[in-house]
Motif scaffolding. Structure first.
Motif, mmCIF file in Angstrom:
data_model
loop_
_atom_site.group_PDB
_atom_site.id
_atom_site.type_symbol
_atom_site.label_atom_id
_atom_site.label_comp_id
_atom_site.label_asym_id
_atom_site.label_seq_id
_atom_site.Cartn_x
_atom_site.Cartn_y
_atom_site.Cartn_z
ATOM 1 N N ILE A 14 9.720 2.398 17.268
ATOM 2 C CA ILE A 14 10.213 1.760 15.751
ATOM 3 C C ILE A 14 9.531 2.607 14.689
ATOM 4 O O ILE A 14 10.386 2.670 13.644
ATOM 5 C CB ILE A 14 9.333 0.256 15.782
ATOM 6 N N TYR B 201 19.637 0.449 11.418
ATOM 7 C CA TYR B 201 19.601 0.883 12.783
ATOM 8 C C TYR B 201 19.274 -0.249 13.803
ATOM 9 O O TYR B 201 18.744 -1.211 13.366
ATOM 10 C CB TYR B 201 18.312 1.889 13.232
ATOM 11 N N ASN C 40 17.193 -1.120 7.908
ATOM 12 C CA ASN C 40 17.887 0.229 7.627
ATOM 13 C C ASN C 40 18.927 0.453 8.478
ATOM 14 O O ASN C 40 19.673 1.446 8.144
ATOM 15 C CB ASN C 40 16.648 1.495 7.750
ATOM 16 N N VAL D 70 5.739 -1.631 10.745
ATOM 17 C CA VAL D 70 6.524 -1.574 9.420
ATOM 18 C C VAL D 70 5.910 -1.016 8.303
ATOM 19 O O VAL D 70 6.175 -0.234 7.568
ATOM 20 C CB VAL D 70 7.073 -2.967 9.131
ATOM 21 N N GLN E 28 14.810 6.565 6.149
ATOM 22 C CA GLN E 28 14.398 7.236 4.948
ATOM 23 C C GLN E 28 14.672 8.561 4.604
ATOM 24 O O GLN E 28 14.521 8.918 3.593
ATOM 25 C CB GLN E 28 13.255 6.153 4.431
ATOM 26 N N LEU F 96 12.621 3.526 11.866
ATOM 27 C CA LEU F 96 11.966 3.293 10.554
ATOM 28 C C LEU F 96 12.100 4.388 9.458
ATOM 29 O O LEU F 96 12.924 4.400 8.212
ATOM 30 C CB LEU F 96 10.922 2.426 10.372
ATOM 31 N N LEU G 43 17.458 -3.555 12.466
ATOM 32 C CA LEU G 43 16.347 -3.256 11.592
ATOM 33 C C LEU G 43 17.350 -3.316 10.111
ATOM 34 O O LEU G 43 18.336 -3.170 9.937
ATOM 35 C CB LEU G 43 15.976 -1.759 11.860
ATOM 36 N N ALA H 94 4.918 2.753 8.865
ATOM 37 C CA ALA H 94 5.874 3.558 8.613
ATOM 38 C C ALA H 94 6.283 3.679 6.915
ATOM 39 O O ALA H 94 6.464 4.814 6.610
ATOM 40 C CB ALA H 94 7.353 2.903 9.286
ATOM 41 N N ASP H 95 6.205 2.387 6.277
ATOM 42 C CA ASP H 95 6.537 2.569 4.836
ATOM 43 C C ASP H 95 5.472 3.526 4.187
ATOM 44 O O ASP H 95 5.650 4.301 3.318
ATOM 45 C CB ASP H 95 6.492 1.065 4.123
#
Length: 169
Positions: free
Chosen positions: A52, A11, A9, A27, A60, A56, A7, A30-31
């Motif tokens: 996932i 991971y 990030n 994605v 952060q 993700l 990923l 998550a953002d």
């Protein structure tokens, strides 16, 4: 045949190309959810698949705790192994279970944030994949949108936030 994907990030996630794999929806969700997730929030992802969204988001929000709930044992097992692969057992917990039975798995109002990328297709809308894991992930076979919303309502505490991605119709 499983694969390990890297990923952005840093991971890694374990996936099986023969089963359902995450897409851009996860994605984006998550953002988006990250923007409303605060310091030390407790986050649960309903229908986490291979984990996932927690992976993700944790990249952060290292100060938060994450739980992924998944009904399909193969996906839940891959998610748990991805958590171990990234040494995140203290930050992400994977629970195998049914979204419709959250009251048997978690105390009421035990999370600040709920995320979900639920199955989009209802009844016979869209072409159903012959693979059961993909069919369950894409179609309302084991849970409906209403089930997900009811579960989120049960799980969220006062001033909790629910983030979901779904088709506009």
């Amino acid at each position: 045949m499983e694969q390990i994907d890297q990923l952005l990030n840093g991971y890694k996630i374990i996936q099986d190309p023969q089963r359902f794999q995450f897409g851009i929806d996860a994605v984006l969700l998550a953002d988006f959810a990250l923007a409303g997730t605060g310091f030390k929030d407790s986050v649960i992802d309903l229908g986490t698949g291979t984990g996932i969204i927690p992976l993700l988001m944790q990249g952060q929000r290292k100060d938060c705790s994450f739980t992924g709930l998944e009904i399909q044992s193969g996906s839940a097992e891959m998610a748990a192994r991805s958590v171990e692969l990234n040494c995140l057992q203290e930050k992400i917990r994977i629970v195998e279970g049914d979204v419709k039975k959250v009251s048997e798995l978690f105390p009421k109002h035990s999370f600040n944030v709920v995320t979900s990328n639920p199955p989009y297709m209802i009844d016979n809308h869209g072409k159903q994949n012959p693979d059961d894991s993909k069919k369950i992930a894409r179609h309302e076979i084991l849970c409906t949108l209403e089930d997900v919303i009811k579960s989120a309502s049960y799980l969220l505490g006062s001033r909790g936030r629910f983030y979901m991605i779904h088709r506009p119709f």
